[in-house]
Design a protein around this motif. Structure first.
Motif, PDB file in Angstrom:
ATOM      1  N   PRO A   6       0.799  -1.233   0.000  1.00  0.00           N
ATOM      2  CA  PRO A   6       0.000   0.000   0.000  1.00  0.00           C
ATOM      3  C   PRO A   6       0.829   1.280   0.000  1.00  0.00           C
ATOM      4  O   PRO A   6       0.477   2.248  -0.679  1.00  0.00           O
ATOM      5  CB  PRO A   6      -0.838  -0.113   1.277  1.00  0.00           C
ATOM      6  N   ASP A   7       1.952   1.290   0.716  1.00  0.00           N
ATOM      7  CA  ASP A   7       2.753   2.515   0.778  1.00  0.00           C
ATOM      8  C   ASP A   7       3.549   2.773  -0.498  1.00  0.00           C
ATOM      9  O   ASP A   7       4.168   3.825  -0.643  1.00  0.00           O
ATOM     10  CB  ASP A   7       3.685   2.481   1.990  1.00  0.00           C
ATOM     11  N   GLU A   8       3.510   1.844  -1.464  1.00  0.00           N
ATOM     12  CA  GLU A   8       4.219   2.026  -2.736  1.00  0.00           C
ATOM     13  C   GLU A   8       3.269   2.279  -3.910  1.00  0.00           C
ATOM     14  O   GLU A   8       3.708   2.556  -5.021  1.00  0.00           O
ATOM     15  CB  GLU A   8       5.065   0.781  -3.040  1.00  0.00           C
ATOM     16  N   ARG A   9       1.970   2.201  -3.667  1.00  0.00           N
ATOM     17  CA  ARG A   9       1.000   2.305  -4.764  1.00  0.00           C
ATOM     18  C   ARG A   9       0.943   3.688  -5.386  1.00  0.00           C
ATOM     19  O   ARG A   9       0.692   3.822  -6.580  1.00  0.00           O
ATOM     20  CB  ARG A   9      -0.383   1.868  -4.298  1.00  0.00           C
ATOM     21  N   ASP A  10       1.166   4.737  -4.603  1.00  0.00           N
ATOM     22  CA  ASP A  10       1.136   6.088  -5.176  1.00  0.00           C
ATOM     23  C   ASP A  10       2.221   6.278  -6.225  1.00  0.00           C
ATOM     24  O   ASP A  10       2.039   7.041  -7.181  1.00  0.00           O
ATOM     25  CB  ASP A  10       1.287   7.153  -4.081  1.00  0.00           C
ATOM     26  N   ASP A  11       3.340   5.591  -6.065  1.00  0.00           N
ATOM     27  CA  ASP A  11       4.447   5.715  -7.019  1.00  0.00           C
ATOM     28  C   ASP A  11       4.373   4.689  -8.147  1.00  0.00           C
ATOM     29  O   ASP A  11       5.179   4.731  -9.073  1.00  0.00           O
ATOM     30  CB  ASP A  11       5.798   5.554  -6.298  1.00  0.00           C
ATOM     31  N   PHE A  12       3.424   3.780  -8.077  1.00  0.00           N
ATOM     32  CA  PHE A  12       3.290   2.732  -9.094  1.00  0.00           C
ATOM     33  C   PHE A  12       2.744   3.346 -10.380  1.00  0.00           C
ATOM     34  O   PHE A  12       1.687   3.960 -10.390  1.00  0.00           O
ATOM     35  CB  PHE A  12       2.367   1.624  -8.587  1.00  0.00           C
ATOM     36  N   ASP A  13       3.490   3.174 -11.478  1.00  0.00           N
ATOM     37  CA  ASP A  13       3.029   3.743 -12.755  1.00  0.00           C
ATOM     38  C   ASP A  13       2.832   2.668 -13.821  1.00  0.00           C
ATOM     39  O   ASP A  13       2.911   2.938 -15.012  1.00  0.00           O
ATOM     40  CB  ASP A  13       3.987   4.826 -13.244  1.00  0.00           C
ATOM     41  N   GLY A  14       2.572   1.446 -13.389  1.00  0.00           N
ATOM     42  CA  GLY A  14       2.281   0.370 -14.335  1.00  0.00           C
ATOM     43  C   GLY A  14       3.398  -0.656 -14.386  1.00  0.00           C
ATOM     44  O   GLY A  14       4.549  -0.377 -14.049  1.00  0.00           O
ATOM     45  N   LEU A  15       3.010  -1.856 -14.799  1.00  0.00           N
ATOM     46  CA  LEU A  15       3.968  -2.940 -14.960  1.00  0.00           C
ATOM     47  C   LEU A  15       4.760  -2.746 -16.249  1.00  0.00           C
ATOM     48  O   LEU A  15       4.337  -2.013 -17.140  1.00  0.00           O
ATOM     49  CB  LEU A  15       3.229  -4.285 -14.999  1.00  0.00           C
ATOM     50  N   ALA A  16       5.878  -3.422 -16.350  1.00  0.00           N
ATOM     51  CA  ALA A  16       6.684  -3.393 -17.567  1.00  0.00           C
ATOM     52  C   ALA A  16       6.329  -4.615 -18.411  1.00  0.00           C
ATOM     53  O   ALA A  16       6.154  -5.718 -17.873  1.00  0.00           O
ATOM     54  CB  ALA A  16       8.170  -3.405 -17.215  1.00  0.00           C
ATOM     55  N   TYR A  17       6.207  -4.402 -19.693  1.00  0.00           N
ATOM     56  CA  TYR A  17       5.844  -5.473 -20.618  1.00  0.00           C
ATOM     57  C   TYR A  17       6.749  -5.441 -21.841  1.00  0.00           C
ATOM     58  O   TYR A  17       7.202  -4.378 -22.264  1.00  0.00           O
ATOM     59  CB  TYR A  17       4.404  -5.298 -21.122  1.00  0.00           C
ATOM     60  N   PHE A  18       6.956  -6.615 -22.425  1.00  0.00           N
ATOM     61  CA  PHE A  18       7.533  -6.667 -23.754  1.00  0.00           C
ATOM     62  C   PHE A  18       6.458  -6.180 -24.724  1.00  0.00           C
ATOM     63  O   PHE A  18       5.257  -6.298 -24.457  1.00  0.00           O
ATOM     64  CB  PHE A  18       7.915  -8.112 -24.125  1.00  0.00           C
ATOM     65  N   ASP A  19       6.879  -5.629 -25.856  1.00  0.00           N
ATOM     66  CA  ASP A  19       5.910  -5.228 -26.870  1.00  0.00           C
ATOM     67  C   ASP A  19       5.128  -6.444 -27.337  1.00  0.00           C
ATOM     68  O   ASP A  19       5.692  -7.545 -27.430  1.00  0.00           O
ATOM     69  CB  ASP A  19       6.609  -4.588 -28.071  1.00  0.00           C
ATOM     70  N   PRO A  20       3.844  -6.267 -27.636  1.00  0.00           N
ATOM     71  CA  PRO A  20       3.070  -7.390 -28.175  1.00  0.00           C
ATOM     72  C   PRO A  20       3.747  -7.958 -29.419  1.00  0.00           C
ATOM     73  O   PRO A  20       4.201  -7.212 -30.279  1.00  0.00           O
ATOM     74  CB  PRO A  20       1.723  -6.756 -28.528  1.00  0.00           C
ATOM     75  N   ASP A  21       3.837  -9.276 -29.476  1.00  0.00           N
ATOM     76  CA  ASP A  21       4.505  -9.931 -30.594  1.00  0.00           C
ATOM     77  C   ASP A  21       3.727 -11.181 -30.985  1.00  0.00           C
ATOM     78  O   ASP A  21       3.706 -12.164 -30.238  1.00  0.00           O
ATOM     79  CB  ASP A  21       5.935 -10.297 -30.206  1.00  0.00           C
ATOM     80  N   PRO A  22       3.088 -11.158 -32.157  1.00  0.00           N
ATOM     81  CA  PRO A  22       2.290 -12.318 -32.575  1.00  0.00           C
ATOM     82  C   PRO A  22       3.122 -13.583 -32.761  1.00  0.00           C
ATOM     83  O   PRO A  22       2.575 -14.682 -32.742  1.00  0.00           O
ATOM     84  CB  PRO A  22       1.645 -11.859 -33.883  1.00  0.00           C
ATOM     85  N   ASP A  23       4.438 -13.476 -32.912  1.00  0.00           N
ATOM     86  CA  ASP A  23       5.277 -14.674 -33.038  1.00  0.00           C
ATOM     87  C   ASP A  23       5.278 -15.507 -31.754  1.00  0.00           C
ATOM     88  O   ASP A  23       5.664 -16.678 -31.773  1.00  0.00           O
ATOM     89  CB  ASP A  23       6.718 -14.301 -33.402  1.00  0.00           C
ATOM     90  N   TYR A  24       4.874 -14.886 -30.645  1.00  0.00           N
ATOM     91  CA  TYR A  24       4.811 -15.614 -29.381  1.00  0.00           C
ATOM     92  C   TYR A  24       3.400 -16.130 -29.080  1.00  0.00           C
ATOM     93  O   TYR A  24       3.114 -16.524 -27.960  1.00  0.00           O
ATOM     94  CB  TYR A  24       5.335 -14.743 -28.234  1.00  0.00           C
ATOM     95  N   ARG A  25       2.554 -16.135 -30.090  1.00  0.00           N
ATOM     96  CA  ARG A  25       1.262 -16.843 -30.036  1.00  0.00           C
ATOM     97  C   ARG A  25       1.481 -18.098 -30.861  1.00  0.00           C
ATOM     98  O   ARG A  25       1.591 -18.023 -32.084  1.00  0.00           O
ATOM     99  CB  ARG A  25       0.148 -16.003 -30.661  1.00  0.00           C
ATOM    100  N   VAL A  26       1.586 -19.225 -30.193  1.00  0.00           N
ATOM    101  CA  VAL A  26       1.950 -20.462 -30.889  1.00  0.00           C
ATOM    102  C   VAL A  26       0.845 -21.496 -30.772  1.00  0.00           C
ATOM    103  O   VAL A  26       0.124 -21.551 -29.766  1.00  0.00           O
ATOM    104  CB  VAL A  26       3.279 -21.039 -30.358  1.00  0.00           C
ATOM    105  N   GLU A  27       0.715 -22.296 -31.805  1.00  0.00           N
ATOM    106  CA  GLU A  27      -0.233 -23.406 -31.764  1.00  0.00           C
ATOM    107  C   GLU A  27       0.456 -24.587 -31.097  1.00  0.00           C
ATOM    108  O   GLU A  27       1.567 -24.960 -31.468  1.00  0.00           O
ATOM    109  CB  GLU A  27      -0.686 -23.784 -33.160  1.00  0.00           C
ATOM    110  N   ALA A  28      -0.233 -25.149 -30.122  1.00  0.00           N
ATOM    111  CA  ALA A  28       0.306 -26.295 -29.384  1.00  0.00           C
ATOM    112  C   ALA A  28      -0.618 -27.487 -29.578  1.00  0.00           C
ATOM    113  O   ALA A  28      -1.836 -27.347 -29.648  1.00  0.00           O
ATOM    114  CB  ALA A  28       0.425 -25.960 -27.902  1.00  0.00           C
TER     115      ALA A  28
END
Length: 179
Positions: free
Chosen positions: A30-52
């Motif tokens: 709770p004491d860190e939420r005011d400074d939270f500006d979002g999670l870090a993500y890799f850019d969306p990449d359709p190559d990492y949507r794979v058929e299994a």
């Protein structure tokens, strides 16, 4: 990949960031939420949507997974997902706990980004099937949805650690990453 997929992924990420910033059950202290500006993500990449391809285990093997707080938790290895990534073949085990929804699969994994670009103890994916999976079914594994467990943000959570069978010998630059 369609713009609709990219839009849904970005919306999913925005909703998660809002949950982390504002919800009482957020893993951000709770004491860190005011400074939270979002999670870090890799850019969306359709190559990492794979058929299994699915291999179903009619008599699931129990697996004791270690957790971040030193306990163990029991899962059942109910399916195996076989897929290709960057021209190489891989497999990931899909798990569930006794009594869980039979259409939902927990897929914890580590890869060569673990400890470098992503949470050092691994990441998770969840797959919800529209119907009961059978041998040979094809499903989409979307690594863009891979996320760090809550224990990556707070020691108050106990998280299962991916078993060695789910350690991928490749880099998966998709989903959540560290800053």
């Amino acid at each position: 990949m369609s713009d609709a997929w990219d839009d849904r992924l970005r919306q999913n990420r925005a909703e998660k960031d809002e949950f982390f910033a504002e919800h009482p059950q957020s893993p951000i202290p709770p004491d860190e939420r005011d400074d939270f500006d979002g999670l870090a993500y890799f850019d969306p990449d359709p190559d990492y949507r794979v058929e299994a391809t699915v291999t179903r285990h009619d008599e699931p093997e129990p697996v004791e997974m270690d957790t971040t707080d030193g306990r163990t938790v029991r899962y059942l290895h109910v399916v195996t997902f076989a897929f290709e990534l960057d021209g190489e073949s891989y497999e990931l085990a899909g798990y569930r706990q006794a009594g869980d929804d039979p259409a939902t699969f927990f897929v914890p994994f580590r890869d060569k980004t673990s400890g470098q670009q992503t949470y050092h103890r691994g990441r998770y994916m969840e797959l919800e099937a529209d119907e009961e999976l059978t041998d040979g079914d094809a499903v989409t594994l979307d690594f863009n949805l891979a996320y760090a467990p809550f224990c990556a943000y707070s020691d108050t959570f106990s998280c299962p650690l991916p078993p060695e069978t789910n350690w991928l010998e490749t880099t998966v630059e998709a989903g959540e990453r560290t800053r």
